[in-house]
Motif scaffolding. Structure first.
Motif, PDB file in Angstrom:
ATOM      1  N   ASN A 108      43.491  47.887  37.654  1.00 32.99           N
ATOM      2  CA  ASN A 108      42.571  48.141  39.010  1.00 32.99           C
ATOM      3  C   ASN A 108      43.536  47.595  40.210  1.00 32.99           C
ATOM      4  N   ILE A 109      43.783  48.900  41.011  1.00 33.79           N
ATOM      5  CA  ILE A 109      44.693  48.504  42.247  1.00 33.79           C
ATOM      6  C   ILE A 109      43.816  47.409  42.995  1.00 33.79           C
ATOM      7  N   ASP A 110      42.378  47.534  42.939  1.00 29.49           N
ATOM      8  CA  ASP A 110      41.659  46.638  44.050  1.00 29.49           C
ATOM      9  C   ASP A 110      41.744  45.290  43.570  1.00 29.49           C
ATOM     10  N   ASP A 111      41.420  44.988  42.357  1.00 23.19           N
ATOM     11  CA  ASP A 111      41.544  43.814  41.593  1.00 23.19           C
ATOM     12  C   ASP A 111      43.048  43.144  41.992  1.00 23.19           C
ATOM     13  N   GLN A 112      44.199  44.157  41.978  1.00 24.06           N
ATOM     14  CA  GLN A 112      45.510  43.606  42.142  1.00 24.06           C
ATOM     15  C   GLN A 112      45.648  43.098  43.675  1.00 24.06           C
ATOM     16  N   ILE A 113      45.144  43.798  44.586  1.00 21.00           N
ATOM     17  CA  ILE A 113      45.269  43.400  45.802  1.00 21.00           C
ATOM     18  C   ILE A 113      44.479  42.354  46.323  1.00 21.00           C
ATOM     19  N   THR A 114      43.605  42.091  45.547  1.00 21.29           N
ATOM     20  CA  THR A 114      42.527  40.801  46.086  1.00 21.29           C
ATOM     21  C   THR A 114      43.590  39.456  45.235  1.00 21.29           C
ATOM     22  N   LEU A 115      43.904  39.887  43.999  1.00 23.67           N
ATOM     23  CA  LEU A 115      44.847  38.729  43.419  1.00 23.67           C
ATOM     24  C   LEU A 115      45.958  38.252  44.617  1.00 23.67           C
ATOM     25  N   LEU A 116      46.789  39.296  44.947  1.00 21.97           N
ATOM     26  CA  LEU A 116      47.855  39.127  45.592  1.00 21.97           C
ATOM     27  C   LEU A 116      47.438  38.476  46.927  1.00 21.97           C
ATOM     28  N   ASP A 117      46.287  38.882  47.515  1.00 26.38           N
ATOM     29  CA  ASP A 117      45.995  38.147  48.861  1.00 26.38           C
ATOM     30  C   ASP A 117      45.603  36.784  48.786  1.00 26.38           C
ATOM     31  N   ASN A 118      44.999  36.687  47.824  1.00 22.04           N
ATOM     32  CA  ASN A 118      44.599  35.346  47.555  1.00 22.04           C
ATOM     33  C   ASN A 118      45.891  34.222  47.346  1.00 22.04           C
TER      34      ASN A 118
END
Length: 368
Positions: A108-118
């Motif tokens: 899931n790209i949204d989950d991936q973006i959230t993780l990276l941002d964190n």
């Protein structure tokens, strides 16, 4: 995302070249393609300028211990377990890299973006990633670069300027040739076939499919491309999609091409349960351990891949070299531990090597 590329052939013109293609959509992208010669003549490398990004005001990290997070498309499957092992092996070997893998259990790209941002917020020195979407992931990776973080991709690229380097497991046209040649050898030069991929936006798979389309149209024009379906890197959905293709096309279907390490064994399982071994060839990208039962029973003849442990290992070494300032724009190679010197291609990519075809004769030699 810009990739290998000399000839100009977009998706509509590609699809027009498929013998009997049913629609313009193949699951591939609309970027230019560069199909290899039908007779196997090696392609002539085309030099290109560095097109990657650069971290802003990065601190001096040369030789210092760095904290690195690896965020693959998803966790919990054999393929990314193997890349994670390679990263961990390299970190232990280097001695000055602390690496961890973190990710969603879904691609899931949204989950991936959230993780990276964190991780950008909490603070890391380096990011390794395999993108679920090359465009959607770009802003958060650029945010990492702006924060002075070293960023290296592997397996599935982002837009080039959103990372420094991308470790390419094999050139896309090389994978395409291996896949289509294997299908032709098993199912015939006029075989009707379908593809099971993860999503139409997954960058490496879209690129492979576009290159497969160009190579097939050039070298096997009598093949019939029936359909490309999505299966989301999900085992049950992959099985169901393959089973649907078997039922939908009946005896017309001579081959299924699996584009992921999940889709290929699931497709082989569907063919096995349908009693179609020997009637529907399954050729695809998968890890050897997942495919051994089908290869040993002669239901699958060819598995195309590379060593994902080596891919993760190489990505970690590339990140270390970038953090040390030893790998800079204009470089033609990089040292990658036990893998030796790896070539720089297409401006900002590091090439792991040619694809490997696993068969009944050699698959038992591998354990991943």
């Amino acid at each position: 995302m810009r990739k290998i590329i000399t000839a100009s052939l977009v998706s509509l013109s590609l699809s027009a070249g498929f013998a009997h293609a049913q629609s313009a959509w193949t699951g591939g992208d609309d970027l230019p393609t560069n199909p290899l010669a039908c007779d196997g003549t090696p392609a002539t490398p085309v030099a290109s300028a560095y097109d990657g990004g650069e971290p802003t005001n990065a601190p001096d990290r040369k030789g210092k211990t760095i904290k690195v997070v690896d965020v693959p498309k998803l966790v919990g499957i054999g393929y990314f377990n193997a890349t994670s092992k390679g990263i961990a092996d390299a970190a232990a070997e280097l001695g000055n890299m602390e690496a961890k893998t973190d990710g969603s259990t879904k691609a899931n790209i949204d989950d991936q973006i959230t993780l990276l941002d964190n991780y950008i917020t909490s603070g890391v020195d380096g990011i390794l990633f395999a993108a679920n979407d090359p465009v959607a992931i770009a802003p958060v990776l650029k945010k990492a670069l702006a924060a002075g973080i070293n960023v290296v991709g592997y397996d599935a690229n982002s837009e080039p300027d959103a990372r420094q380097w991308f470790v390419n497991q094999a050139e896309f046209n090389g994978i395409a040739k291996a896949m289509i040649d294997s299908l032709a050898a098993e199912a015939g030069k006029d075989a009707s076939f379908a593809i099971v991929t993860s999503t139409f936006t997954t960058p490496n798979q879209a690129r492979w499919i576009a290159e497969m389309a160009a190579y097939q149209a050039s070298c096997y024009p009598d093949m019939k491309w029936l359909e490309t379906v999505e299966a989301q890197e999900d085992n049950i959905l992959s099985f169901n999609q393959a089973n649907t293709l078997i039922n939908k096309y009946g005896p017309e279907l001579k081959g299924i091409l699996g584009m992921t390490s999940v889709a290929t064994p699931a497709s082989a399982d569907a063919v096995t349960q349908a009693g179609k071994c020997g009637q529907v060839a399954v050729v695809g990208l998968a890890t050897p351990n997942a495919m051994k039962p089908y290869v040993e029973k002669d239901c699958v003849k060819s598995v195309v891949l590379w060593n994902p442990v080596d891919l993760g290992y190489a990505a970690a070494y590339v990140l270390r070299a970038a953090a040390d300032g030893d790998l800079k724009a204009g470089a033609t190679s990089v040292k990658a531990g036990k893998l030796g010197e790896l070539k720089v291609i297409n401006g900002s990519e590091i090439l792991l090597g040619a694809p490997y075809v696993f068969t009944k004769e050699n698959i038992g030699q591998f354990d991943f």
